[in-house]
Write a protein that holds these residues in place. Structure first.
Motif, PDB file in Angstrom:
ATOM      1  N   ALA A  56       0.826  -1.209   0.000  1.00  0.00           N
ATOM      2  CA  ALA A  56       0.000   0.000   0.000  1.00  0.00           C
ATOM      3  C   ALA A  56       0.861   1.260   0.000  1.00  0.00           C
ATOM      4  CB  ALA A  56      -0.926  -0.010   1.212  1.00  0.00           C
ATOM      5  N   LYS A  57       1.933   1.256   0.767  1.00  0.00           N
ATOM      6  CA  LYS A  57       2.803   2.434   0.851  1.00  0.00           C
ATOM      7  C   LYS A  57       3.526   2.701  -0.463  1.00  0.00           C
ATOM      8  CE  LYS A  57       3.720   2.134   5.834  1.00  0.00           C
ATOM      9  NZ  LYS A  57       4.733   1.739   6.854  1.00  0.00           N
ATOM     10  N   PHE A  58       4.007   1.641  -1.112  1.00  0.00           N
ATOM     11  CA  PHE A  58       4.702   1.826  -2.382  1.00  0.00           C
ATOM     12  C   PHE A  58       3.758   2.364  -3.459  1.00  0.00           C
ATOM     13  CE2 PHE A  58       7.999  -1.410  -0.943  1.00  0.00           C
ATOM     14  CZ  PHE A  58       9.003  -0.462  -0.829  1.00  0.00           C
ATOM     15  N   VAL A  59       2.526   1.886  -3.449  1.00  0.00           N
ATOM     16  CA  VAL A  59       1.530   2.394  -4.414  1.00  0.00           C
ATOM     17  C   VAL A  59       1.268   3.875  -4.159  1.00  0.00           C
ATOM     18  CG1 VAL A  59      -0.879   2.266  -5.137  1.00  0.00           C
ATOM     19  CG2 VAL A  59       0.430   0.164  -4.801  1.00  0.00           C
ATOM     20  N   ALA A  60       1.101   4.222  -2.880  1.00  0.00           N
ATOM     21  CA  ALA A  60       0.854   5.622  -2.537  1.00  0.00           C
ATOM     22  C   ALA A  60       2.047   6.497  -2.896  1.00  0.00           C
ATOM     23  CB  ALA A  60       0.546   5.738  -1.044  1.00  0.00           C
ATOM     24  N   ALA A  61       3.266   5.999  -2.642  1.00  0.00           N
ATOM     25  CA  ALA A  61       4.469   6.775  -2.949  1.00  0.00           C
ATOM     26  C   ALA A  61       4.615   7.004  -4.441  1.00  0.00           C
ATOM     27  CB  ALA A  61       5.701   6.055  -2.396  1.00  0.00           C
ATOM     28  N   SER A  62       4.271   5.987  -5.248  1.00  0.00           N
ATOM     29  CA  SER A  62       4.396   6.126  -6.713  1.00  0.00           C
ATOM     30  C   SER A  62       3.392   7.122  -7.268  1.00  0.00           C
ATOM     31  CB  SER A  62       4.199   4.758  -7.380  1.00  0.00           C
ATOM     32  OG  SER A  62       2.877   4.290  -7.185  1.00  0.00           O
ATOM     33  N   ILE A  63       2.243   7.242  -6.598  1.00  0.00           N
ATOM     34  CA  ILE A  63       1.209   8.160  -7.077  1.00  0.00           C
ATOM     35  C   ILE A  63       1.487   9.594  -6.625  1.00  0.00           C
ATOM     36  CG2 ILE A  63      -1.245   8.760  -6.902  1.00  0.00           C
ATOM     37  CD1 ILE A  63      -1.847   5.774  -6.658  1.00  0.00           C
ATOM     38  N   THR A  64       1.910   9.741  -5.376  1.00  0.00           N
ATOM     39  CA  THR A  64       2.051  11.085  -4.798  1.00  0.00           C
ATOM     40  C   THR A  64       3.479  11.611  -4.812  1.00  0.00           C
ATOM     41  OG1 THR A  64       2.418  10.219  -2.557  1.00  0.00           O
ATOM     42  CG2 THR A  64       0.129  10.565  -3.250  1.00  0.00           C
ATOM     43  N   GLY A  65       4.464  10.739  -4.986  1.00  0.00           N
ATOM     44  CA  GLY A  65       5.850  11.168  -4.959  1.00  0.00           C
ATOM     45  C   GLY A  65       6.366  11.498  -3.572  1.00  0.00           C
ATOM     46  N   SER A  66       5.666  11.038  -2.540  1.00  0.00           N
ATOM     47  CA  SER A  66       6.058  11.339  -1.159  1.00  0.00           C
ATOM     48  C   SER A  66       7.307  10.547  -0.764  1.00  0.00           C
ATOM     49  CB  SER A  66       4.911  11.011  -0.205  1.00  0.00           C
ATOM     50  OG  SER A  66       5.349  11.074   1.131  1.00  0.00           O
ATOM     51  N   SER A  67       8.331  11.258  -0.284  1.00  0.00           N
ATOM     52  CA  SER A  67       9.546  10.612   0.188  1.00  0.00           C
ATOM     53  C   SER A  67       9.281   9.838   1.469  1.00  0.00           C
ATOM     54  CB  SER A  67      10.637  11.660   0.432  1.00  0.00           C
ATOM     55  OG  SER A  67      11.765  11.095   1.051  1.00  0.00           O
ATOM     56  N   ALA A  68       8.485  10.440   2.372  1.00  0.00           N
ATOM     57  CA  ALA A  68       8.179   9.769   3.629  1.00  0.00           C
ATOM     58  C   ALA A  68       7.426   8.466   3.386  1.00  0.00           C
ATOM     59  CB  ALA A  68       7.355  10.688   4.536  1.00  0.00           C
ATOM     60  N   MET A  69       6.511   8.454   2.396  1.00  0.00           N
ATOM     61  CA  MET A  69       5.770   7.235   2.102  1.00  0.00           C
ATOM     62  C   MET A  69       6.682   6.176   1.494  1.00  0.00           C
ATOM     63  SD  MET A  69       2.741   7.430   3.202  1.00  0.00           S
ATOM     64  CE  MET A  69       2.152   5.950   2.415  1.00  0.00           C
TER      65      MET A  69
END
Length: 321
Positions: free
Chosen positions: A30-43
């Motif tokens: 879930a975190k990797f999907v969110a990071a790929s969509i939002t570009g969040s470093s923390a995610m």
């Protein structure tokens, strides 16, 4: 630790590891999907953190399985310490991959911040992660509290001979703190319109993981190189041997933890001069049977008859209260 507190609960121990494994795998995806969509470093950092934690649970399960192998000619005292080896590897992985990657990614994001995106999906994933990590943490805390009895948390960790439970507890605690830091980082970066704050959150998460890794490595090292058994066991063994008719004095009781519930004990005692060799041998067999009945984890006991004047003396231990 009393005999009751030291009972083996393999099913519960595995439940802690499997609960953490399944929770972390789902959270990582879930975190990797969110990071790929939002570009969040923390995610992204949190995704790496969860993936490393998943690998750690696999290694601990592997270590538990390998440690169960029976003694053979190459390893006459068994393979129990292999679990301690994998626990030490887990600590190194948390430091190298979890902490190292998190700090690097955070610093990179501070130097080259990415444009901000809608954080909604980040909050959704973080909320789900908090629920799953909280469930895994609750399972670990329940098992840990059942084993520690009246000891404080730090005393229980120091005296624990099974790293699997307290490693999962430390990992899940760090994960929950990391999720809160990640959420604050995402919120702050949007509130202040500064994506570098997201990178700062990643660095903080990395430092938290580094601290946890150092603590775990310190505890695993002691077990790996041959830590003594629980002080209560040592004191009780000393008292029982000293109280045995025919034993004049106990010179020392030396123990080594070979596995979470396997202990080797070497005892030096001064026996009464009036005893014949046969009587001394029978008395030693009686002492060994009595000790093993009281402490089943005493897999190997070596009792050496030795005059007090010739032996290297050890101060009589006192059981902790």
């Amino acid at each position: 630790m009393s005999q009751d507190a030291a009972e083996v609960h393999p099913i519960k121990a595995n439940l802690v590891l499997f609960a953490a494994l399944f929770a972390n795998l789902g959270i990582a995806i879930a975190k990797f999907v969110a990071a790929s969509i939002t570009g969040s470093s923390a995610m992204l950092t949190e995704g790496v953190h969860s993936l490393v934690d998943s690998g750690n649970q696999v290694l601990l399960l592997h270590g538990q399985n390998r440690a169960k192998r029976p003694p053979d000619a190459a390893y006459p005292f068994g393979y129990g310490r292999e679990l301690y080896f994998w626990a030490f590897i887990v600590a190194l992985l948390i430091f190298a991959l979890g902490s190292g990657v998190s700090v690097y990614e955070g610093w990179h994001h501070i130097q080259e911040p990415e444009p901000l995106h809608d954080p909604t999906i980040n909050y959704i994933v973080l909320g789900i992660a908090l629920l799953l990590e909280g469930w895994s943490w609750a399972v670990a805390v329940k098992e840990f509290n059942a084993r520690r009895g009246k000891l404080s948390v730090w005393q229980a960790v120091k005296r624990s001979k099974d790293p699997a439970t307290f490693i999962v507890l430390f990992e899940d605690s760090a994960a929950l703190i990391g999720l809160v830091v990640a959420a604050v980082g995402v919120w702050a970066s949007h509130h202040f319109n500064d994506p570098r704050l997201d990178g700062v959150a990643s660095v903080i998460i990395g430092l938290i993981l580094g601290l946890v890794a150092v603590l775990l490595a310190r505890e695993a090292k002691g077990l790996l190189i041959g830590e003594a058994a629980d002080p209560e066991l040592i004191a009780d063994v000393w008292q029982r041997v000293a109280a045995t008719p025919g034993v004049v004095e106990v010179n020392h009781v030396r123990t080594s933890q070979s596995a979470p519930h396997v202990v080797f004990a070497a005892i030096s005692a001064d026996f009464a001069d009036a005893l014949t060799m046969g009587q001394t041998e029978a008395l030693i067999e009686h002492i060994e049977a009595d000790l093993k009945a009281r402490w089943p984890e005493l897999a190997s006991i070596y009792i050496r008859p030795e005059k007090a004047s010739d032996a290297v003396r050890q101060t009589r231990p006192v059981a902790p209260t």
